[in-house]
Design an enzyme around this catalytic site. Structure first.
Site, short mmCIF file in Angstrom:
data_model
loop_
_atom_site.label_atom_id
_atom_site.label_comp_id
_atom_site.label_asym_id
_atom_site.label_seq_id
_atom_site.Cartn_x
_atom_site.Cartn_y
_atom_site.Cartn_z
N TYR A 1 46.09 12.59 77.85
CA TYR A 1 46.27 11.14 77.83
C TYR A 1 45.17 10.47 77.03
O TYR A 1 45.43 9.70 76.09
CB TYR A 1 46.31 10.58 79.25
CG TYR A 1 46.05 9.09 79.29
CD1 TYR A 1 46.92 8.20 78.66
CD2 TYR A 1 44.93 8.56 79.93
CE1 TYR A 1 46.68 6.83 78.68
CE2 TYR A 1 44.69 7.20 79.95
CZ TYR A 1 45.55 6.34 79.32
OH TYR A 1 45.32 4.99 79.32
N THR B 1 41.84 2.22 76.57
CA THR B 1 41.24 2.60 77.84
C THR B 1 39.81 3.08 77.65
O THR B 1 39.45 3.57 76.57
CB THR B 1 42.06 3.73 78.49
OG1 THR B 1 41.38 4.24 79.64
CG2 THR B 1 42.29 4.88 77.51
#
Length: 345
Positions: free
Chosen positions: A155, A130
């Site tokens: 995360y 990501t």
């Protein structure tokens, strides 16, 4: 090509599975079927002779070894991950266990299999990550593949850790890897706790549409089917040891995105219009990154890839899909945490 896809019952993973099977690849879908997974996501290809499913947890190394030995993949596309930032704030342990330790297990299982096969040069371990690992941008600038890592949430920190492991396994053991870091995905089959489906489904139900903070947070929005196309291109033609940033070339503030979705709802489902009357600004989540933006020059110049869907086109397709597929999303609303405010710290 035989592809082992981890997390293939999830949002992005299932898009990869569907596209790969349509293109004639053999696909083994490895998924633990946790709360956000759904085998209905791969129903369009599940009857194909090219498709196989293995329910397994990437934290279970012996099972991974058996799956590699049974299916003998040519490449691995590793997408399995805990991915919801708000949930990572409430319960970070699952993110470390899955995203870091699970990725470690995948790397070790892949390395053992690759070594046993005689270290074939055309084997690939493709790690999908990501843009959140890069932290937050100011009003200008874009993330490149050389942007220093600066994760801000449990995360993104867990994904940064897994990225570093993948690079280390390449440098230390020679495992042939490629990495990609993507911007925010949206599209069909998106689990209904994420922003775009929350807006669509709340508008449909006449419920408040929550927007964090002042709505000024900026994201680069990537249609999930475009992303799947880019991922298959990278695993086939990307340079070993190289990372590629994949962006949609569609920057938008959250509030502008929400208003665009509401406008499509007004047009496609006029009952309850105007739907933007349901917008409500709510307290921001802790550590909410202000802006992400991807510079996709490397994948464009080296591999010739560009997104084919604008955010306007993609959002309309997505609204239409949710309106036409109530049987898919209605059962998911009863799953743990869906419809509740998470990640308040």
């Amino acid at each position: 090509m035989k592809i082992l896809v981890t997390g293939g019952a999830g949002f992005i993973g299932s898009a990869v599975v569907r596209l790969a099977v349509r293109r004639g690849h053999q696909v083994v879908n490895l998924d633990a079927l946790t709360y956000a997974a759904n085998l209905d996501n791969v129903a369009p290809v599940s009857d194909s002779e090219l498709y196989r499913f293995e329910q397994a947890d990437i934290r279970d190394r012996p099972t991974l070894d058996r799956i590699f030995a049974r299916h003998r993949p040519d490449v691995v596309m590793h997408l399995a991950a805990e991915s919801h930032v708000d949930r990572s704030i409430d319960g970070p342990a699952a993110f470390i266990e899955t995203n870091v330790m699970g990725s470690f297990n995948m790397l070790e299982a892949a390395r053992a299999y690759w070594t046993d096969q005689g270290r074939p040069q055309d084997f690939r371990f493709h790690h999908i990550s990501t843009d959140e690992v890069f932290g937050s941008l100011g009003k200008t600038g874009q993330f490149t593949e050389t942007t220093p890592y600066d994760p801000r949430s449990p995360y993104s920190a867990s994904k940064a850790g897994s990225d570093h492991l993948v690079r280390a396994w390449h440098e230390t053991y020679g495992l042939p890897v490629v990495l990609t870091n993507c911007s925010n995905n949206y599209g069909p089959y998106h689990f209904p706790e994420k922003l775009v489906p929350v807006v669509i489904l709340n508008a449909l139900a006449g419920r408040q549409i929550p927007v964090y903070g002042d709505g000024g947070n900026v994201r680069d929005w990537l249609y999930v089917e475009d992303h799947a196309d880019a991922l298959l291109l990278v695993v086939e033609k990307g340079r070993v040891g190289r990372s590629y940033n994949i962006g949609g070339e569609n920057e938008a503030t959250n509030i502008d995105l929400v208003r665009t979705i509401c406008a499509h709802m007004d047009d496609l489902h006029p009952q309850g219009a105007p739907h933007d009357r349901l917008i409500a600004f709510v307290p921001d989540r802790p550590g909410h990154d202000r802006r992400y933006a991807i510079d996709p020059a490397r994948i464009r110049d080296e591999l010739g890839w560009r997104p084919s869907v604008t955010v306007e086109q993609g959002l309309r397709r997505t609204v239409e899909w949710y309106l036409d597929n109530r049987d898919w999303w209605q059962p998911l609303l009863a799953r743990d945490g869906v419809g509740k405010r998470l990640g308040t710290g």
